[in-house]
Design a protein around this motif. Sequence first.
Motif, PDB file in Angstrom:
ATOM      1  N   MET C 271      11.539  40.813  49.112  1.00  0.00           N
ATOM      2  CA  MET C 271      12.189  40.503  47.846  1.00  0.00           C
ATOM      3  C   MET C 271      13.003  41.704  47.356  1.00  0.00           C
ATOM      4  N   LEU C 272      12.444  42.911  47.537  1.00  0.00           N
ATOM      5  CA  LEU C 272      13.156  44.105  47.088  1.00  0.00           C
ATOM      6  C   LEU C 272      14.509  44.204  47.802  1.00  0.00           C
ATOM      7  N   GLY C 273      14.499  43.875  49.094  1.00  0.00           N
ATOM      8  CA  GLY C 273      15.745  43.887  49.857  1.00  0.00           C
ATOM      9  C   GLY C 273      16.780  42.970  49.236  1.00  0.00           C
ATOM     10  N   SER C 274      16.368  41.740  48.905  1.00  0.00           N
ATOM     11  CA  SER C 274      17.306  40.794  48.295  1.00  0.00           C
ATOM     12  C   SER C 274      17.825  41.333  46.967  1.00  0.00           C
ATOM     13  N   PHE C 275      16.926  41.978  46.207  1.00  0.00           N
ATOM     14  CA  PHE C 275      17.330  42.506  44.909  1.00  0.00           C
ATOM     15  C   PHE C 275      18.415  43.576  45.089  1.00  0.00           C
ATOM     16  N   ILE C 276      18.187  44.467  46.037  1.00  0.00           N
ATOM     17  CA  ILE C 276      19.211  45.481  46.304  1.00  0.00           C
ATOM     18  C   ILE C 276      20.494  44.795  46.763  1.00  0.00           C
ATOM     19  N   GLY C 277      20.341  43.728  47.541  1.00  0.00           N
ATOM     20  CA  GLY C 277      21.502  42.961  47.987  1.00  0.00           C
ATOM     21  C   GLY C 277      22.331  42.464  46.810  1.00  0.00           C
ATOM     22  N   ILE C 278      21.656  41.978  45.765  1.00  0.00           N
ATOM     23  CA  ILE C 278      22.371  41.495  44.579  1.00  0.00           C
ATOM     24  C   ILE C 278      23.188  42.621  43.952  1.00  0.00           C
ATOM     25  N   ILE C 279      22.525  43.781  43.779  1.00  0.00           N
ATOM     26  CA  ILE C 279      23.200  44.909  43.135  1.00  0.00           C
ATOM     27  C   ILE C 279      24.425  45.335  43.947  1.00  0.00           C
ATOM     28  N   VAL C 280      24.234  45.432  45.272  1.00  0.00           N
ATOM     29  CA  VAL C 280      25.340  45.897  46.117  1.00  0.00           C
ATOM     30  C   VAL C 280      26.512  44.931  46.040  1.00  0.00           C
ATOM     31  N   ILE C 281      26.227  43.621  46.189  1.00  0.00           N
ATOM     32  CA  ILE C 281      27.320  42.645  46.153  1.00  0.00           C
ATOM     33  C   ILE C 281      27.981  42.662  44.771  1.00  0.00           C
ATOM     34  N   GLY C 282      27.153  42.759  43.706  1.00  0.00           N
ATOM     35  CA  GLY C 282      27.687  42.786  42.352  1.00  0.00           C
ATOM     36  C   GLY C 282      28.653  43.945  42.164  1.00  0.00           C
ATOM     37  N   TYR C 283      28.213  45.149  42.559  1.00  0.00           N
ATOM     38  CA  TYR C 283      29.076  46.306  42.403  1.00  0.00           C
ATOM     39  C   TYR C 283      30.290  46.235  43.316  1.00  0.00           C
ATOM     40  N   LEU C 284      30.102  45.667  44.521  1.00  0.00           N
ATOM     41  CA  LEU C 284      31.228  45.556  45.449  1.00  0.00           C
ATOM     42  C   LEU C 284      32.309  44.669  44.849  1.00  0.00           C
ATOM     43  N   LYS C 285      31.881  43.502  44.308  1.00  0.00           N
ATOM     44  CA  LYS C 285      32.872  42.578  43.760  1.00  0.00           C
ATOM     45  C   LYS C 285      33.578  43.182  42.548  1.00  0.00           C
ATOM     46  N   SER C 286      32.771  43.840  41.699  1.00  0.00           N
ATOM     47  CA  SER C 286      33.365  44.472  40.524  1.00  0.00           C
ATOM     48  C   SER C 286      34.361  45.549  40.952  1.00  0.00           C
ATOM     49  N   GLY C 287      33.978  46.324  41.972  1.00  0.00           N
ATOM     50  CA  GLY C 287      34.866  47.362  42.465  1.00  0.00           C
ATOM     51  C   GLY C 287      36.154  46.789  43.019  1.00  0.00           C
ATOM     52  N   MET C 288      36.039  45.692  43.737  1.00  0.00           N
ATOM     53  CA  MET C 288      37.228  45.074  44.311  1.00  0.00           C
ATOM     54  C   MET C 288      38.147  44.551  43.211  1.00  0.00           C
ATOM     55  N   ASN C 289      37.529  44.026  42.144  1.00  0.00           N
ATOM     56  CA  ASN C 289      38.341  43.558  41.024  1.00  0.00           C
ATOM     57  C   ASN C 289      39.056  44.712  40.345  1.00  0.00           C
ATOM     58  N   ILE C 290      38.299  45.810  40.157  1.00  0.00           N
ATOM     59  CA  ILE C 290      38.871  46.968  39.472  1.00  0.00           C
ATOM     60  C   ILE C 290      40.046  47.527  40.255  1.00  0.00           C
ATOM     61  N   SER C 291      39.913  47.538  41.601  1.00  0.00           N
ATOM     62  CA  SER C 291      41.029  48.069  42.385  1.00  0.00           C
ATOM     63  C   SER C 291      42.027  46.985  42.771  1.00  0.00           C
ATOM     64  N   HIS C 292      41.953  45.845  42.048  1.00  0.00           N
ATOM     65  CA  HIS C 292      42.954  44.781  42.199  1.00  0.00           C
ATOM     66  C   HIS C 292      43.092  44.275  43.630  1.00  0.00           C
ATOM     67  N   ILE C 293      41.978  44.165  44.327  1.00  0.00           N
ATOM     68  CA  ILE C 293      42.030  43.517  45.645  1.00  0.00           C
ATOM     69  C   ILE C 293      42.038  42.016  45.394  1.00  0.00           C
ATOM     70  N   SER C 294      42.963  41.317  46.028  1.00  0.00           N
ATOM     71  CA  SER C 294      43.145  39.907  45.689  1.00  0.00           C
ATOM     72  C   SER C 294      41.946  39.077  46.142  1.00  0.00           C
ATOM     73  N   ALA C 295      41.774  37.937  45.512  1.00  0.00           N
ATOM     74  CA  ALA C 295      40.632  37.067  45.784  1.00  0.00           C
ATOM     75  C   ALA C 295      40.591  36.657  47.248  1.00  0.00           C
ATOM     76  N   TYR C 296      41.790  36.568  47.867  1.00  0.00           N
ATOM     77  CA  TYR C 296      41.836  36.139  49.273  1.00  0.00           C
ATOM     78  C   TYR C 296      41.117  37.152  50.156  1.00  0.00           C
ATOM     79  N   TYR C 297      41.452  38.434  49.929  1.00  0.00           N
ATOM     80  CA  TYR C 297      40.796  39.466  50.734  1.00  0.00           C
ATOM     81  C   TYR C 297      39.310  39.484  50.439  1.00  0.00           C
ATOM     82  N   GLN C 298      38.954  39.272  49.175  1.00  0.00           N
ATOM     83  CA  GLN C 298      37.539  39.321  48.804  1.00  0.00           C
ATOM     84  C   GLN C 298      36.743  38.303  49.593  1.00  0.00           C
ATOM     85  N   SER C 299      37.301  37.078  49.714  1.00  0.00           N
ATOM     86  CA  SER C 299      36.609  36.038  50.455  1.00  0.00           C
ATOM     87  C   SER C 299      36.436  36.453  51.907  1.00  0.00           C
TER      88      SER C 299
END
Lengths: 322, 523, 324
Positions: C271-299
Amino acid sequence: MKSGRRSHEWAPLLSMILLFLLFTLITPRFAGLGNIKMIGKQVAINGILGVSLFLIVLTGGIDISIGSTLSLLCVLTGFLESKKIPFAIVFLQVLICGAVVGYLKGVLVTKIKLPDLIVTLAAKNLIRGIALMFSVQAYIITSPAMLSLGSGQLAGVIPVPFLCFAAVAAITAVILGKTRFGRRIYAVGGNSEAAVQAGIDVGRTKRSVYAFSGILIGVAAILYSSLYQNILASKIGSDTVNTLLAVVLLGGASMSGGRGRVLGIVFGALTMAVLNNGMILARSTDYWVTALTGILILLSMLVQFLQSSAVFRKKLGGEKDR
Amino acid sequence: MRRRLDWPGKKGEGTLAEYILQMKDIDKTFPGATVLNHAGLDVRQGEIMGLIGENGAGKSTLLKILTGLYTRTSGTILFKGREVTYASIEESADDGIAFMHQELNIFPNMTVTENIFLDRKDYVGKFGMIQKKRMEEDARKVLETLGVEIDVNRMGSELSIHEQQMVEIAKAMSMNAELIIMDEPTAALPENEVEIFFQFIRKLNRRGITIIYVSHKMVEIEAICDRVTILRNGTVVDVVNVGETTVEQMVNKMVGRQLDEYYVHTPTKNDGVLLRVSDFNGENFEQVSFELMKSEVLGIYGLAGSGTLELAETLFGYRKPTRGGVTLNGQAIKKTDIPNMVKNGIAYVPLNRKKDGFVRDMSVFENISMVGCGSYRKGIFVDWAKNRDICDKYMEALSIKAVSRDTHVNLLSGGNQQKVVLSKWLSIHPKVLILNEPTRGVDVGAKAEIYNLIDRLVKTEELGILLISSEAPEVLGMTDRVMIMHKGRICATLKTEGLQQERLLKLASGGKEEQSEERQEIT
Amino acid sequence: MKVKIKKAFSNYNLRRYMILTGILILMLIGFSLESKVYVTPANFTNIAAKFAEIGLIAASMSLVMLTGDIDLSVGSVMCFCAFLAGTLMQSYVPVPLAVLISLAVAAAIGFLNGFMIAVMKMQPVIVTLGTMTAFRGLCYVFKQGGPMRGLPDESFFRFGNGTLFGVIPYSFILVIVVFVILSAAMKKTRFGMDIRAIGNNASAAAFSGIKVRKYKIGLFTFNGFISGLAGIVILSRMQGIEAALGDGYEFEAITMCLLGGISINGGKGTMLGSFIGIIVIGYLKSGMNISHISAYYQSAILGAIILLSVIAGNLEPVRKKKEK
């Protein structure tokens, strides 16, 4: 005995006829020649994609990235068309590209031994991402060859897309039924352990099937482009998996592989097309179509379950008789 | 290219002494284990060569190396005088070696014709189309030559086991096989059809086809083979002519010791009925009734397919009985599912250890505490420290050899894996222990330890043990009484003391008690 | 010290944690060069609120995946329940009752999935793809495809938009609570061992007296329930809902679990692994948004992450065998 085996294919035909009668009662316009031609056109793409998914299902696998592969290949078609490349070369390139994409999926599944669901789930996103990158604005198809493919009619009656679908189905049926490759596909899906013992390279067969299914997606992409002319990646194939799954299941294919025939898939695709067209004509909100598709998937699974448990019970009884 | 369907190599050409196959100094090591150590197999043209050995002796590994399923670590193979190394079954089949597997490999969704000729390139005609007509004709021809009447258009799923076997042989014949390997071919065959099958093998043999016959049924080996190669622990112990030696001598060579010295069980005093099974019916067995006493080892002996597996699994609650019930210590067990059986103190060591016995990617500790960990708690939480102590206790008591209790079970040897399965059940102190072939695939040392354990358990813990086995010496050496099963019914229950192996075998293969005529096969 | 680190690295789960934490730190450094806001508490609040619903789903999805199954219907069920709760509230059903009814319906859908998979032995992928499609369609039926706006009881929105100490959103506290409870159940009771046994070898688990069917039905029911809960949370946060909401959530939740080390074949991961997974994906997506990476690349990037984490998980046993 044989008639018993074939009953799978005729069930969707029956349901199609019933649906057809029902919609004719509701909206008289439904049975008009114009609308029937329309259905013929509409069935082509999902029909070809259904056959393509059916091939994968026959080997006991699944591919949920067909919709995004379609959008990628459509974008490729639009891109090549916009460069004024002759139709024959565009056609060839799209098919080759489809085969390569399919083959790569097959490599991930068979060589690195990843579960097909995850491979195609990832591929779905990856491929859609790539498709979106290449279609910043819409491509418009203008070449006469493609336009006539989309709107042409044989003898003024049969739409060309429908003919393409029929040709694809016929060729696939012959390959499955009459060639060594086809028999291998059934063998791999029916009993992969025994297939290994029989000297069949299961991995290679699966990779070839993925490539073959990719080629069919290529054909569908060409048809799609010539039918709808306006190509925007984000609009293509987002909910295709569900419809295709319904087509394949309605067509009597077994999800565990090794069972089903192309004819059944054709009827399955026709049923879905009639349903779709009829619902819209009957002015029902087309939202219901999505819900119905899901319910149809579950119902066909239920029918398969009941059938298999009936077969099982019969077998048990037979054993005791011996 | 068209290949005619011909029977190969007429007998009589050349002499019998000519070797068709010579395997020399074959070594095979798997990670952690040497399976074959300078093993070999020399087969003469036109003979039926038996291949025997205990489970784990290396029979199937040797044959898999021959047909290209495994690669050998070292050694040479000569087939028809040529040195060969096959990369796949396809290659060895092309060269004339056919392999009939123990589990029949019939495709349920294909016709008989397709099952025989699946994936054969000879039938690919114009444009890559399969020549169905010609294929069907040839299938009919092959079946006809074999004297078998099966409609070539029937589906694989509709065939009886016997018919499936015939189709398998037809498959081998149609490949113009010169050497057919039969791995336990009668395992799934009803007893009365074995003789028909043997006549068939002899007919094949008369046509000049060489056969390697693998079986653990000595009766069959004696009846059908010319010579026998005996394997033990990955090496060839001896090659004997069947006419010149007795079954006993062969078995002794195969086992490598006098049998009686390693079965330690001595009869116990039985006091009181522990488990009563009355008029028990289920899949593949019927009208089974028996009583298991306290401190008793009751054997159930039956050949493969006789219903012992289904009986055991139904007793344990894995399958549903159709009729009848079980009483434990005088109390009827109403709900027959596994959790309830376990709660009542019935434990089962399954036949297929890898699949049903242990979880390979979990540690020794997790496997051992899988059943019993809930009984030691602190509040609502499991007391893992206490469980670890118990695990250590059993690891020591059963001398399980593992680096630590956190080692994954798949890294242990077969014997130690079995001891883990046993510890799992012993930790909940069961009343009845059902053992299904507990020593299959277990090395000799661990085998002796398991026998010791069985004896110790009934004597100190008042356990009742049901020992299901198809190895006659094991049954005779380890039980107090033995039930013999044949075709799903118990055909006799006998005291083990003084029981002869021949009588056991005869009963298990459906022979009548009164029948006194001396048959050569059963010695 | 060196030996300790080496030993920790030989443990599958610990290695995952360390690699993921390493990636997280690298991302925090890298993206903060792009934008100053990235590492601020405000951004954390933002991310935590945004990923609370998927995080909830990832928690119960981890359990389903640990037993070797998969549930694709979570996004649709979430959206369906949000619509159901909203509709009930709009017809002046009291908020608690509306919530209870929707949660019960969600659990019932999960039960249906579980029943078809565990008892009727149908393939999880197909069954849940079926329910996914069916309930997505029904979402569109509620408002003829349009969005749902405006609920009579505005106090309902407080939960979704409130924060503890102004930093941690209430909804994210809910996620943490669910994770802590499940983690405790996994570690301290026999529940964890049972479901890992089922995921590794269902047959051996059944032969050890573990109630495989009941576990599977129970987990799918729980997964449905949690999806419903996520629906309530999202309704409260967004103060309205549209029919396409939650499309692709199943995919993101699965990505988080896979990244966190849950094996797609079942039986491996925490479960701890999944929790860290959430944080990493959350920060990754936020980071990609902040650096204006388009939704296409994000997918495409997320697709690549799935493949890489599954390949990494799959390669490990192979390497171990070779070492032997």
